[in-house]
Design an enzyme around this catalytic site. Sequence first.
Site, PDB file in Angstrom:
ATOM      1  N   CYS A  18      55.892  61.626  43.532  1.00 27.32           N
ATOM      2  CA  CYS A  18      55.950  60.234  43.991  1.00 27.32           C
ATOM      3  C   CYS A  18      55.409  60.197  45.414  1.00 27.32           C
ATOM      4  CB  CYS A  18      57.357  59.651  43.871  1.00 27.32           C
ATOM      5  SG  CYS A  18      58.585  60.347  44.985  1.00 27.32           S
ATOM      6  N   ASN A  21      58.740  61.895  47.930  1.00 25.93           N
ATOM      7  CA  ASN A  21      59.588  62.968  47.398  1.00 25.93           C
ATOM      8  C   ASN A  21      61.012  62.855  47.923  1.00 25.93           C
ATOM      9  OD1 ASN A  21      59.757  66.592  47.416  1.00 25.93           O
ATOM     10  ND2 ASN A  21      60.064  65.245  45.702  1.00 25.93           N
ATOM     11  N   CYS A  23      63.072  59.878  46.453  1.00 27.16           N
ATOM     12  CA  CYS A  23      63.811  59.041  45.501  1.00 27.16           C
ATOM     13  C   CYS A  23      63.459  59.377  44.049  1.00 27.16           C
ATOM     14  CB  CYS A  23      63.517  57.562  45.726  1.00 27.16           C
ATOM     15  SG  CYS A  23      63.918  56.943  47.365  1.00 27.16           S
ATOM     16  N   ARG A  24      62.270  58.952  43.634  1.00 24.74           N
ATOM     17  CA  ARG A  24      61.906  59.022  42.223  1.00 24.74           C
ATOM     18  C   ARG A  24      61.634  60.438  41.732  1.00 24.74           C
ATOM     19  NH1 ARG A  24      57.052  54.919  42.434  1.00 24.74           N
ATOM     20  NH2 ARG A  24      56.830  55.986  44.434  1.00 24.74           N
ATOM     21  N   SER A  25      60.787  61.182  42.436  1.00 21.03           N
ATOM     22  CA  SER A  25      60.427  62.513  41.913  1.00 21.03           C
ATOM     23  C   SER A  25      61.590  63.498  41.951  1.00 21.03           C
ATOM     24  CB  SER A  25      59.175  63.066  42.591  1.00 21.03           C
ATOM     25  OG  SER A  25      59.325  63.164  43.985  1.00 21.03           O
ATOM     26  N   ASP A 135      59.452  52.047  42.981  1.00 25.74           N
ATOM     27  CA  ASP A 135      60.022  52.718  44.146  1.00 25.74           C
ATOM     28  C   ASP A 135      61.258  51.947  44.613  1.00 25.74           C
ATOM     29  OD1 ASP A 135      60.583  54.003  46.533  1.00 25.74           O
ATOM     30  OD2 ASP A 135      58.508  53.987  47.244  1.00 25.74           O
TER      31      ASP A 135
END
Length: 169
Positions: A18, A21, A23-25, A135
């Site tokens: 993301c 690096n 939140c999402r990934s 995001d």
Amino acid sequence: MSFFSRSIEPAASVLFVCLGNICRSPTAEGVFRAAADRAGLSRQVRADSAGLGDWHVGLPPDRRAIEAARRRGYDLRAIRGRKVDVADFARFGWILAMDDANLVALNEMKPSDFNGRLGLLLDFAPELGQREVPDPYYGGPEGFERVLDLVEPAMTGLLAQVQTAIERR
């Protein structure tokens, strides 16, 4: 070379990417690790996450991501932010972006000899009718729950394909 001196490479390797690096990934990495463990594949797969930017290198995921994941039984506390590197294309057979902008940036840095899979994570969950993981960084806690709502079903499809690839080796 003796059997004991060889390094053992995982049968499959997946990198989640993301923007930062944070939140999402890392959430995707944590969910994938748990799914691989439940499937009995944790010793055969390597999972990691990275960001396109370097703002959060060395830092743990956002506390809201950690808390949302913890409520669902995932532990992200050991994950540390890092920046994606061109060498990742040699280390990982599967590189999965969280959104189209991440995918465009990864395509631009992809070496011409990369023969792995580069795509969007949510392509493994077409039933969701959504291709991008939004995001959640600038929003409230519901955004982190939404990330999990999208990432969890994608892992079912991803893990099925990873398992098939492992069996074909």
